[in-house]
Scaffold this motif. Structure first.
Motif, PDB file in Angstrom:
ATOM      1  N   ASN A 168       0.830  -1.207   0.000  1.00  0.00           N
ATOM      2  CA  ASN A 168       0.000   0.000   0.000  1.00  0.00           C
ATOM      3  C   ASN A 168       0.860   1.252   0.000  1.00  0.00           C
ATOM      4  O   ASN A 168       0.653   2.174  -0.796  1.00  0.00           O
ATOM      5  CB  ASN A 168      -0.933  -0.047   1.220  1.00  0.00           C
ATOM      6  CG  ASN A 168      -1.848   1.133   1.271  1.00  0.00           C
ATOM      7  OD1 ASN A 168      -1.422   2.226   1.620  1.00  0.00           O
ATOM      8  ND2 ASN A 168      -3.104   0.909   0.940  1.00  0.00           N
ATOM      9  N   ASP A 220      -7.944   6.474  -2.327  1.00  0.00           N
ATOM     10  CA  ASP A 220      -8.258   5.040  -2.295  1.00  0.00           C
ATOM     11  C   ASP A 220      -7.210   4.275  -1.488  1.00  0.00           C
ATOM     12  O   ASP A 220      -7.549   3.393  -0.685  1.00  0.00           O
ATOM     13  CB  ASP A 220      -8.349   4.477  -3.710  1.00  0.00           C
ATOM     14  CG  ASP A 220      -9.530   5.056  -4.497  1.00  0.00           C
ATOM     15  OD1 ASP A 220     -10.448   5.645  -3.882  1.00  0.00           O
ATOM     16  OD2 ASP A 220      -9.515   4.926  -5.741  1.00  0.00           O
ATOM     17  N   LEU A 221      -5.941   4.621  -1.685  1.00  0.00           N
ATOM     18  CA  LEU A 221      -4.874   3.965  -0.929  1.00  0.00           C
ATOM     19  C   LEU A 221      -4.949   4.323   0.559  1.00  0.00           C
ATOM     20  O   LEU A 221      -4.740   3.461   1.427  1.00  0.00           O
ATOM     21  CB  LEU A 221      -3.515   4.341  -1.503  1.00  0.00           C
ATOM     22  CG  LEU A 221      -3.254   3.817  -2.919  1.00  0.00           C
ATOM     23  CD1 LEU A 221      -2.029   4.467  -3.509  1.00  0.00           C
ATOM     24  CD2 LEU A 221      -3.122   2.307  -2.910  1.00  0.00           C
ATOM     25  N   GLU A 241      -7.652   5.065   2.151  1.00  0.00           N
ATOM     26  CA  GLU A 241      -8.806   4.328   2.693  1.00  0.00           C
ATOM     27  C   GLU A 241      -8.426   2.878   2.995  1.00  0.00           C
ATOM     28  O   GLU A 241      -8.868   2.312   3.998  1.00  0.00           O
ATOM     29  CB  GLU A 241      -9.998   4.392   1.732  1.00  0.00           C
ATOM     30  CG  GLU A 241     -10.661   5.755   1.662  1.00  0.00           C
ATOM     31  CD  GLU A 241     -11.310   6.197   2.976  1.00  0.00           C
ATOM     32  OE1 GLU A 241     -11.507   5.370   3.900  1.00  0.00           O
ATOM     33  OE2 GLU A 241     -11.620   7.389   3.085  1.00  0.00           O
ATOM     34  N   ASP A 242      -7.595   2.286   2.123  1.00  0.00           N
ATOM     35  CA  ASP A 242      -7.100   0.932   2.401  1.00  0.00           C
ATOM     36  C   ASP A 242      -6.297   0.925   3.694  1.00  0.00           C
ATOM     37  O   ASP A 242      -6.439   0.013   4.526  1.00  0.00           O
ATOM     38  CB  ASP A 242      -6.224   0.416   1.252  1.00  0.00           C
ATOM     39  CG  ASP A 242      -7.013   0.116  -0.015  1.00  0.00           C
ATOM     40  OD1 ASP A 242      -8.255   0.012   0.055  1.00  0.00           O
ATOM     41  OD2 ASP A 242      -6.373   0.006  -1.081  1.00  0.00           O
ATOM     42  N   ARG A 243      -5.449   1.922   3.886  1.00  0.00           N
ATOM     43  CA  ARG A 243      -4.658   2.019   5.115  1.00  0.00           C
ATOM     44  C   ARG A 243      -5.555   2.227   6.321  1.00  0.00           C
ATOM     45  O   ARG A 243      -5.295   1.675   7.400  1.00  0.00           O
ATOM     46  CB  ARG A 243      -3.641   3.157   4.990  1.00  0.00           C
ATOM     47  CG  ARG A 243      -2.507   2.824   4.058  1.00  0.00           C
ATOM     48  CD  ARG A 243      -1.625   3.974   3.705  1.00  0.00           C
ATOM     49  NE  ARG A 243      -1.160   4.748   4.835  1.00  0.00           N
ATOM     50  CZ  ARG A 243      -0.622   5.958   4.729  1.00  0.00           C
ATOM     51  NH1 ARG A 243      -0.488   6.529   3.550  1.00  0.00           N
ATOM     52  NH2 ARG A 243      -0.210   6.606   5.798  1.00  0.00           N
ATOM     53  N   THR A 294      -8.560   1.126   6.665  1.00  0.00           N
ATOM     54  CA  THR A 294      -9.177  -0.170   6.937  1.00  0.00           C
ATOM     55  C   THR A 294      -8.199  -1.081   7.672  1.00  0.00           C
ATOM     56  O   THR A 294      -8.550  -1.701   8.682  1.00  0.00           O
ATOM     57  CB  THR A 294      -9.642  -0.828   5.616  1.00  0.00           C
ATOM     58  OG1 THR A 294     -10.598   0.033   4.993  1.00  0.00           O
ATOM     59  CG2 THR A 294     -10.257  -2.184   5.869  1.00  0.00           C
TER      60      THR A 294
END
Length: 178
Positions: free
Chosen positions: A80, A157-158, A160-162, A164
């Protein structure tokens, strides 16, 4: 006779319709060139090499921490962060940043946080900052706005992944309370 001489002099000093058209096109061209120069200068000012370098350095530091203090999510976190670094490097190139960003030493305190230096409040601020940038581009678009918006959306988007992976909850909006 005097009046016919005046008419000839006045006609000679007035521009012809063709000359007026050329002058009009020239004025429009100059106006567009100035507008483009101002817009380009303004958009370049929105990217700061020091800020981009710091962001790359922070992500490199996080990766270094993950390598020193790995856990079951290390591989995903590093992937990520590398994607974030790739986006930042594109922005650095577009902004004309030329310096090499050094890999900082690993944070010895990262082990106290399970090896993860993620902070939900910090991630929320990063998402909010990118949302604000996108909002500004939509309010004052220029020739590069679409690409900048796509770039920033990919960063969001990245992030948001982090969020999560870090266990952050709730939706981040432009308003701090939202």
């Amino acid at each position: 006779m005097a009046s016919s001489g005046r008419t000839a002099r006045n006609r000679g000093s007035e521009p012809s319709p063709g000359q007026r058209r050329i002058a009009g096109f020239a004025a429009v061209g100059v106006t567009l060139a100035v507008a483009f120069a101002v817009a380009t200068g303004t958009s370049q000012a929105s990217e700061n090499c020091d800020g981009l370098d710091a962001a790359v350095g922070n992500n490199l530091a996080f990766i270094a921490d993950q390598l020193v203090f790995p856990d079951e999510l290390t591989e995903a976190r590093i992937a990520n962060r590398q994607a974030v670094i790739d986006q930042l490097e594109q922005r650095r190139a577009a902004a004309g940043c030329t310096g090499e960003v050094e890999v900082p030493d690993a944070d010895p305190n990262a082990a106290l946080n399970g090896g993860a230096a993620e902070n939900c409040a910090g991630l929320d601020v990063a998402v909010r900052n990118n949302l604000a940038f996108i909002d500004g581009q939509r309010r004052n678009p220029d020739a590069l706005s679409e690409a900048r918006i796509a770039n920033r959306q990919a960063v969001i988007d990245l992030l948001e992944d982090r969020r999560t992976l870090a266990g952050c909850t709730g939706e981040v909006t432009l308003t701090p309370g939202g």
